[in-house]
Design a protein around this motif. Structure first.
Motif, PDB file in Angstrom:
ATOM      1  N   PRO A 100       0.829  -1.209   0.000  1.00 36.98           N
ATOM      2  CA  PRO A 100       0.000   0.000   0.000  1.00 36.98           C
ATOM      3  C   PRO A 100       0.862   1.258   0.000  1.00 36.98           C
ATOM      4  CG  PRO A 100       0.067  -0.969   2.177  1.00 36.98           C
ATOM      5  CD  PRO A 100       0.830  -1.904   1.286  1.00 36.98           C
ATOM      6  N   ILE A 101       0.305   2.339  -0.440  1.00 38.77           N
ATOM      7  CA  ILE A 101       1.073   3.586  -0.498  1.00 38.77           C
ATOM      8  C   ILE A 101       0.339   4.700   0.270  1.00 38.77           C
ATOM      9  CG2 ILE A 101       2.272   3.065  -2.662  1.00 38.77           C
ATOM     10  CD1 ILE A 101       0.031   5.123  -3.803  1.00 38.77           C
ATOM     11  N   LEU A 139      -1.932  10.030   0.463  1.00 40.53           N
ATOM     12  CA  LEU A 139      -2.435  11.252   1.107  1.00 40.53           C
ATOM     13  C   LEU A 139      -1.285  12.130   1.616  1.00 40.53           C
ATOM     14  CD1 LEU A 139      -5.177  12.545   1.939  1.00 40.53           C
ATOM     15  CD2 LEU A 139      -4.946  11.384   4.133  1.00 40.53           C
ATOM     16  N   ASP A 140      -0.168  11.502   1.972  1.00 37.78           N
ATOM     17  CA  ASP A 140       0.977  12.251   2.528  1.00 37.78           C
ATOM     18  C   ASP A 140       1.984  12.667   1.458  1.00 37.78           C
ATOM     19  OD1 ASP A 140      -0.073  11.881   5.050  1.00 37.78           O
ATOM     20  OD2 ASP A 140       0.974   9.972   5.331  1.00 37.78           O
ATOM     21  N   LEU A 190     -11.282  -5.169   6.745  1.00 44.32           N
ATOM     22  CA  LEU A 190     -10.625  -4.656   5.535  1.00 44.32           C
ATOM     23  C   LEU A 190      -9.313  -5.400   5.300  1.00 44.32           C
ATOM     24  CD1 LEU A 190     -10.956  -2.437   3.428  1.00 44.32           C
ATOM     25  CD2 LEU A 190     -10.027  -0.802   5.063  1.00 44.32           C
ATOM     26  N   GLY A 191      -8.742  -5.929   6.352  1.00 43.43           N
ATOM     27  CA  GLY A 191      -7.467  -6.648   6.266  1.00 43.43           C
ATOM     28  C   GLY A 191      -7.590  -8.040   5.668  1.00 43.43           C
ATOM     29  N   GLN A 205      -2.124  -6.389  -5.085  1.00 42.59           N
ATOM     30  CA  GLN A 205      -2.111  -5.228  -4.182  1.00 42.59           C
ATOM     31  C   GLN A 205      -3.258  -5.353  -3.191  1.00 42.59           C
ATOM     32  OE1 GLN A 205      -3.064  -1.408  -5.906  1.00 42.59           O
ATOM     33  NE2 GLN A 205      -1.608  -0.349  -4.598  1.00 42.59           N
ATOM     34  N   GLN A 257      -6.302  -4.571  -0.738  1.00 43.39           N
ATOM     35  CA  GLN A 257      -7.399  -3.612  -0.964  1.00 43.39           C
ATOM     36  C   GLN A 257      -7.269  -2.384  -0.071  1.00 43.39           C
ATOM     37  OE1 GLN A 257     -11.529  -4.747  -0.988  1.00 43.39           O
ATOM     38  NE2 GLN A 257     -11.070  -6.680  -2.016  1.00 43.39           N
ATOM     39  N   HIS A 258      -6.660  -2.598   1.100  1.00 45.26           N
ATOM     40  CA  HIS A 258      -6.619  -1.505   2.071  1.00 45.26           C
ATOM     41  C   HIS A 258      -5.459  -0.547   1.802  1.00 45.26           C
ATOM     42  CE1 HIS A 258      -3.207  -3.599   3.820  1.00 45.26           C
ATOM     43  NE2 HIS A 258      -3.929  -4.716   3.822  1.00 45.26           N
ATOM     44  N   SER A 272      -2.295   2.180   3.579  1.00 54.72           N
ATOM     45  CA  SER A 272      -1.027   1.957   4.268  1.00 54.72           C
ATOM     46  C   SER A 272      -1.160   1.978   5.798  1.00 54.72           C
ATOM     47  CB  SER A 272      -0.022   3.019   3.832  1.00 54.72           C
ATOM     48  OG  SER A 272      -0.540   4.302   4.142  1.00 54.72           O
ATOM     49  N   ALA A 273      -2.370   2.175   6.285  1.00 48.19           N
ATOM     50  CA  ALA A 273      -2.678   2.115   7.731  1.00 48.19           C
ATOM     51  C   ALA A 273      -1.601   2.766   8.601  1.00 48.19           C
ATOM     52  CB  ALA A 273      -2.920   0.653   8.154  1.00 48.19           C
ATOM     53  N   ASP A 301      -1.740   4.502  11.108  1.00 46.82           N
ATOM     54  CA  ASP A 301      -2.052   4.467  12.548  1.00 46.82           C
ATOM     55  C   ASP A 301      -1.478   3.230  13.244  1.00 46.82           C
ATOM     56  OD1 ASP A 301      -3.912   3.091  10.921  1.00 46.82           O
ATOM     57  OD2 ASP A 301      -5.510   3.219  12.412  1.00 46.82           O
ATOM     58  N   ASN A 334      -2.746  -6.930   9.789  1.00 48.94           N
ATOM     59  CA  ASN A 334      -3.158  -8.241   9.283  1.00 48.94           C
ATOM     60  C   ASN A 334      -2.602  -8.376   7.859  1.00 48.94           C
ATOM     61  OD1 ASN A 334      -4.464 -10.481   8.362  1.00 48.94           O
ATOM     62  ND2 ASN A 334      -6.505  -9.863   9.078  1.00 48.94           N
ATOM     63  N   ASP A 393      -6.953  -6.962  14.483  1.00 52.55           N
ATOM     64  CA  ASP A 393      -8.160  -6.416  13.849  1.00 52.55           C
ATOM     65  C   ASP A 393      -9.328  -7.391  13.943  1.00 52.55           C
ATOM     66  OD1 ASP A 393      -6.487  -7.954  12.113  1.00 52.55           O
ATOM     67  OD2 ASP A 393      -7.820  -7.447  10.451  1.00 52.55           O
TER      68      ASP A 393
HETATM   69  P1  NAD Z   1      -6.461   2.461   5.374  1.00 50.51           P
HETATM   70  O1  NAD Z   1      -7.066   1.392   4.542  1.00 50.51           O
HETATM   71  O2  NAD Z   1      -4.987   2.560   5.382  1.00 50.51           O
HETATM   72  O3  NAD Z   1      -6.938   2.268   6.907  1.00 50.51           O
HETATM   73  C1  NAD Z   1      -8.306   2.267   7.295  1.00 50.51           C
HETATM   74  C2  NAD Z   1      -8.441   1.555   8.638  1.00 50.51           C
HETATM   75  O4  NAD Z   1      -8.238   0.141   8.451  1.00 50.51           O
HETATM   76  C3  NAD Z   1      -7.391   1.977   9.662  1.00 50.51           C
HETATM   77  O5  NAD Z   1      -7.956   1.919  10.942  1.00 50.51           O
HETATM   78  C4  NAD Z   1      -6.303   0.921   9.547  1.00 50.51           C
HETATM   79  O6  NAD Z   1      -5.547   0.737  10.716  1.00 50.51           O
HETATM   80  C5  NAD Z   1      -7.133  -0.319   9.219  1.00 50.51           C
HETATM   81  N1  NAD Z   1      -6.381  -1.259   8.404  1.00 50.51           N
HETATM   82  C6  NAD Z   1      -6.048  -1.111   7.088  1.00 50.51           C
HETATM   83  N2  NAD Z   1      -5.349  -2.157   6.671  1.00 50.51           N
HETATM   84  C7  NAD Z   1      -5.226  -2.987   7.737  1.00 50.51           C
HETATM   85  C8  NAD Z   1      -4.587  -4.253   7.948  1.00 50.51           C
HETATM   86  N3  NAD Z   1      -3.923  -4.893   6.964  1.00 50.51           N
HETATM   87  N4  NAD Z   1      -4.647  -4.820   9.158  1.00 50.51           N
HETATM   88  C9  NAD Z   1      -5.295  -4.218  10.154  1.00 50.51           C
HETATM   89  N5  NAD Z   1      -5.932  -3.027  10.033  1.00 50.51           N
HETATM   90  C10 NAD Z   1      -5.891  -2.422   8.828  1.00 50.51           C
HETATM   91  O7  NAD Z   1      -7.131   3.825   4.926  1.00 50.51           O
HETATM   92  P2  NAD Z   1      -6.751   5.333   5.278  1.00 50.51           P
HETATM   93  O8  NAD Z   1      -6.351   5.436   6.711  1.00 50.51           O
HETATM   94  O9  NAD Z   1      -7.894   6.123   4.802  1.00 50.51           O
HETATM   95  O10 NAD Z   1      -5.518   5.685   4.355  1.00 50.51           O
HETATM   96  C11 NAD Z   1      -4.160   5.670   4.791  1.00 50.51           C
HETATM   97  C12 NAD Z   1      -3.260   5.947   3.587  1.00 50.51           C
HETATM   98  O11 NAD Z   1      -3.392   4.868   2.649  1.00 50.51           O
HETATM   99  C13 NAD Z   1      -3.589   7.229   2.833  1.00 50.51           C
HETATM  100  O12 NAD Z   1      -2.368   7.855   2.485  1.00 50.51           O
HETATM  101  C14 NAD Z   1      -4.311   6.760   1.576  1.00 50.51           C
HETATM  102  O13 NAD Z   1      -4.117   7.643   0.487  1.00 50.51           O
HETATM  103  C15 NAD Z   1      -3.631   5.431   1.345  1.00 50.51           C
HETATM  104  N6  NAD Z   1      -4.401   4.423   0.583  1.00 50.51           N
HETATM  105  C16 NAD Z   1      -3.667   3.649  -0.249  1.00 50.51           C
HETATM  106  C17 NAD Z   1      -4.290   2.630  -0.924  1.00 50.51           C
HETATM  107  C18 NAD Z   1      -3.440   1.769  -1.804  1.00 50.51           C
HETATM  108  O14 NAD Z   1      -2.240   1.837  -1.725  1.00 50.51           O
HETATM  109  N7  NAD Z   1      -4.016   0.932  -2.625  1.00 50.51           N
HETATM  110  C19 NAD Z   1      -5.658   2.394  -0.753  1.00 50.51           C
HETATM  111  C20 NAD Z   1      -6.362   3.188   0.129  1.00 50.51           C
HETATM  112  C21 NAD Z   1      -5.713   4.205   0.819  1.00 50.51           C
END
Ligand code: NAD
Length: 355
Positions: free
Chosen positions: A71-72, A75-76, A254-255, A270, A272-273, A275-276, A278, A286, A334
């Motif tokens: 994931p990338i 946003l940053d 989502l994981g 790639q 679906q989620h 770069s998390a 947080d 996950n 998660d």
């Molecule tokens: P996110 O999908 O990264 O996270 C959303 C929530 O789901 C967060 O609480 C996160 O901790 C949790 N989460 C995500 N993947 C997880 C995993 N594998 N295991 C456990 N928990 C998981 O979405 P966001 O916070 O809106 O975006 C963060 C960054 O990711 C932004 O910079 C955004 O642009 C980018 N982004 C990238 C992609 C991609 O690379 N395909 C897709 C979506 C968002």
């Protein structure tokens, strides 16, 4: 199989390391030899070379059999003009990886948020739509006419709509033979109207596949109400992006959702989620989504090369993941479990080795 490995940002390093362990294990079981070539994209690459997606990465992808893309943190990123290139966008549009295939299904013994078992695939068009980085010949599809007015252009073409619809119907033929086209043609009369025209034309060629159309806002409710009534969902880029996160969260997390970006000659696995950020660096991520994406890549390559070892490898990974997810003591945080990213992937490796 030559695989270009691009861990990306945030949790990318952790879930990519976990996925590589699983691929190595399944390679030994199925007699597949992987050649992993590592390159850097994202914020690390920006620090080194002033761009998040160096040209060499695209060249190396073209010389590979497949790509494992983490994931990338888009946003940053800095602006496009100063090197903040959306890596996913580059892969999807420049390399024409137009079919973003996003399955979501419930898992045995894993608590889901749907209230019923379901198994669906979202077929997302990935090269145009409401994505400013990929819908113009020159320049960017999002702009401001004055400091308080921002505009965005949405591009829909007959060609892109036709081929994603074809992939959806072909996939449906191998499943429960139903396609749902999602649109907003009541408001986006020309763009979604064109998308629907093309999907309907393709539907006529597949009389054995049931076809229905749903407006996207109703679809969000219907997915929650009765997800098991859907098989393959075909939608434009933005609609499908939102609906696929909804579907995977309904399945448990989502994981848990694998995904590939597939073109005619190349495919990138790639998650679906995103770069998390947080939970990055804490071992809490996950890795299932990227591991399942890796399995989908093997299946795609097996179909392309007509080599049954790859579909076998995909089945082995899916089976091992399902088995590990079954026991609550093995799951990641998660899903309410105690395992770290690395511990969970080790369980999957053990499962594969024990087969
Ligand atoms: P996110 O999908 O990264 O996270 C959303 C929530 O789901 C967060 O609480 C996160 O901790 C949790 N989460 C995500 N993947 C997880 C995993 N594998 N295991 C456990 N928990 C998981 O979405 P966001 O916070 O809106 O975006 C963060 C960054 O990711 C932004 O910079 C955004 O642009 C980018 N982004 C990238 C992609 C991609 O690379 N395909 C897709 C979506 C968002």
């Amino acid at each position: 199989m030559k695989v270009l490995v691009l861990p990306g940002d945030g949790i990318g390093e952790e879930i990519t390391a976990a996925t590589l362990e699983v691929l190595e294990a399944v390679g030994k079981k199925t007699d597949i030899k992987f050649e992993f070539n590592h390159e850097v994209v994202g914020l690390k690459s920006y620090e080194i070379s002033g761009t998040t997606c160096p040209d060499i990465v695209v060249e190396k992808a073209l010389a590979s059999d497949g790509v494992l893309l983490g994931p990338i943190s888009h946003l940053d990123y800095t602006k496009f003009e100063t090197g903040g290139i959306n890596v996913s966008g580059v892969f999807r549009s420049k390399l024409d990886l137009y079919a973003n295939v996003r399955p979501a299904h419930t898992w045995r013994n894993v608590p889901n948020k749907a209230g019923e078992d379901f198994d669906l695939v979202i077929m997302r068009e990935a090269t145009e739509g409401f994505y400013p980085d990929r819908n113009m010949f020159a320049g960017c599809g999002e702009f401001m006419t004055d400091p308080n007015t921002a505009l965005s252009v949405r591009k829909i073409t007959a060609h892109a709509s036709e081929r994603i619809a074809r992939r959806a119907f072909e996939l449906a033929r191998t499943r429960r033979k139903k396609v749902t086209a999602v649109h907003k043609a009541n408001t986006f009369i020309l763009t979604d109207g064109l998308f629907l025209r093309e999907v309907r034309n393709v539907a006529d060629e597949f009389p054995d596949v049931e076809f229905e159309e749903k407006i996207v806002d109703a679809m969000a409710a219907l997915l929650i109400r009765h997800p098991s009534s859907f098989d393959v969902i075909c939608a434009t880029n933005f609609h499908a992006d939102i609906l696929s996160d909804l579907a995977s969260e309904l399945s448990g997390s989502l994981g848990l959702a694998g995904s590939i970006n597939a073109g005619e000659n190349l495919c990138a696995a790639q998650a679906q989620h995103g770069s998390a950020p947080d939970i990055a660096g804490q071992g809490k991520a996950n890795p299932t989504s990227l591991i399942l994406s890796g399995a989908m890549l093997l299946d795609w390559y097996g179909q392309k090369s007509q080599d049954l070892r790859y579909s076998k490898a995909c089945q082995i990974i899916n089976h091992a993941v399902a088995t590990c997810l079954e026991s609550a003591e093995v799951r990641t945080a998660d899903l309410g479990g105690p395992s770290s990213t690395g511990q969970f992937s080790q369980h999957i490796v053990n499962e594969i080795n024990a087969l």
